[in-house]
Scaffold this active site. Structure first.
Site, PDB file in Angstrom:
ATOM      1  N   SER A 175       0.846  -1.189   0.000  1.00  0.00           N
ATOM      2  CA  SER A 175       0.000   0.000   0.000  1.00  0.00           C
ATOM      3  C   SER A 175       0.884   1.243   0.000  1.00  0.00           C
ATOM      4  CB  SER A 175      -0.950  -0.026   1.200  1.00  0.00           C
ATOM      5  OG  SER A 175      -1.860   1.059   1.150  1.00  0.00           O
ATOM      6  N   THR A 176       0.844   2.061   1.045  1.00  0.00           N
ATOM      7  CA  THR A 176       1.614   3.302   1.083  1.00  0.00           C
ATOM      8  C   THR A 176       3.104   3.017   0.922  1.00  0.00           C
ATOM      9  OG1 THR A 176      -0.025   4.179   2.628  1.00  0.00           O
ATOM     10  CG2 THR A 176       2.027   5.405   2.403  1.00  0.00           C
ATOM     11  N   HIS A 202      -2.758  -0.865  -3.280  1.00  0.00           N
ATOM     12  CA  HIS A 202      -3.919  -0.016  -3.025  1.00  0.00           C
ATOM     13  C   HIS A 202      -3.807   1.274  -3.843  1.00  0.00           C
ATOM     14  CE1 HIS A 202      -4.232  -2.004   1.215  1.00  0.00           C
ATOM     15  NE2 HIS A 202      -4.739  -2.772   0.280  1.00  0.00           N
ATOM     16  N   MET A 295       0.118   1.049   5.123  1.00  0.00           N
ATOM     17  CA  MET A 295      -0.594   1.407   6.345  1.00  0.00           C
ATOM     18  C   MET A 295      -1.721   0.400   6.594  1.00  0.00           C
ATOM     19  SD  MET A 295      -1.885   5.298   7.125  1.00  0.00           S
ATOM     20  CE  MET A 295      -0.238   5.945   6.909  1.00  0.00           C
ATOM     21  N   ASP A 298      -4.110  -4.952   6.041  1.00  0.00           N
ATOM     22  CA  ASP A 298      -4.610  -5.764   4.936  1.00  0.00           C
ATOM     23  C   ASP A 298      -3.554  -6.794   4.541  1.00  0.00           C
ATOM     24  OD1 ASP A 298      -6.264  -6.651   2.881  1.00  0.00           O
ATOM     25  OD2 ASP A 298      -5.518  -5.170   1.447  1.00  0.00           O
TER      26      ASP A 298
END
Length: 354
Positions: A175-176, A202, A295, A298
């Site tokens: 993600s991030t 994401h 972050m 998940d």
């Protein structure tokens, strides 16, 4: 405790007001200035010394990318890009992440209503996170190369895996910080990896297509945005399409991609958990799960199911993560067979695939 000082940069008065409205709701955040273009932003960063910047891309006089490059060289400051959901916006955002932006928030024509409600919590959370990281002096921005590489087949000096599983797929979740980090993993995988790779990053629609195209230009493997119904082949990387889950469907002895909006009751679409769980249903424990910077948590549930079936899990280590959230959740749940730095991930993936 001092407040987090934020500089808002956008040529649209409406957007400046919208972002201000979101951030003023949190008592820990103080807006120290507004800039209407990149030139004003550079001047204000020097004079106001904000902790965080929100930076638009398309602006007159000096655009966001030009301003970001100057800011990162002269006054390095955590910067969150405000990105349009167009293909051009996606390309510019990926470039901004390469230049040093820590993350982005999407905007579109509906920004005034539902979008504000949707991203408000996320934006505040990111601002607080990166402000804390900056205060400890440990913000990390993975650097990447944009030079297209020649097709090669060898990676030298790969150590053996700690335990072997007859792998059918590699499953990566991030993600991030993921777009920058994936560019330091996927291009290092050899052309003869002999396994398919499925990736959930994401990102919104258009962004994942731009990411796939960029990785394809850099990589020895073929990288595509999954459209659904593709036969899952070795030496191909399938990037989950923004706004849709990527699933694995078994038909006879073959496996195919499935793109679906279901389930809708999950925080992220696409979801790492959804991808990994569907893969486990199709291939059992014959998978290698890799959880990277991001972050939240998940991926933990899906990777737990993979481990229960006998699969392998690798987590990115804390020191090389932009955000040590998703890997932390996996490591603290004792699911990781290995915890390795970003620059070793491709080597370890290759070792297990060989």
């Amino acid at each position: 405790m001092s407040k987090i000082k934020v500089l808002i940069v956008d040529d649209s008065a409406f957007m400046r007001k919208a972002i201000e409205g979101m951030l003023k709701k949190d008592p820990e955040i103080e807006i120290v200035g507004f800039a209407r273009n990149g030139k004003e932003a550079v001047e204000m960063v020097e004079s106001l010394k904000p902790d965080i910047i929100t930076l638009d891309i398309e602006m007159p006089i000096m655009n966001g990318l030009e301003a970001l490059e100057i800011i990162m060289k002269k006054f390095p400051t955590p910067t969150i890009m405000v990105s349009s959901l167009t293909t051009e916006g996606a390309e510019a955002t990926l470039k901004a992440l390469e230049l040093g932006a820590v993350d982005f928030i999407p905007k579109d024509k509906s920004f005034a209503t539902l979008t504000i409600m949707k991203i408000e919590k996320e934006l505040i959370e990111k601002i607080k996170y990166f402000a804390r990281k900056r205060s400890t002096g440990i913000i990390r921005r993975p650097t990447v190369t944009t030079k297209t590489v020649e097709k090669k087949t060898q990676i030298a000096g790969i150590s053996k895996p700690t335990r072997k599983v007859p792998l059918k797929m590699v499953l990566i979740g991030t993600s991030t910080g993921g777009p920058q980090s994936l560019q330091r993993v996927i291009p290092k995988l050899p052309a003869d990896l002999n396994k398919p790779v499925l990736v959930v990053q994401h990102m919104p629609p258009n962004f994942t297509k731009s990411l796939a195209d960029r990785l394809n230009n850099l990589s020895k493997l073929t990288v595509i945005e999954a459209q659904g119904k593709e036969k899952i082949e070795p030496n191909v990387v399938y990037i989950a399409k923004g706004g849709f889950h990527l699933k694995v469907r078994k038909v006879g002895s073959n496996y195919y991609t499935e793109v679906s909006e279901e389930p809708k009751n999950v925080l992220h679409v696409p979801s790492v958990d959804v991808m990994v769980e569907s893969a486990v249903e199709a291939i059992g424990g014959n998978g290698l799960g890799v959880i990277m910077t991001g972050m939240g948590s998940d991926g933990k549930i899906g990777l737990q199911k993979l481990k229960e079936k006998g699969g392998i899990v690798i987590a990115q280590d804390k020191d090389s993560c932009v955000v040590y959230g998703m890997p932390r959740a996996v490591v603290e749940a004792n699911l990781a067979d290995e915890v390795v730095p970003l620059d070793k991930l491709a080597e370890r993936i290759t070792a297990y695939c060989k």
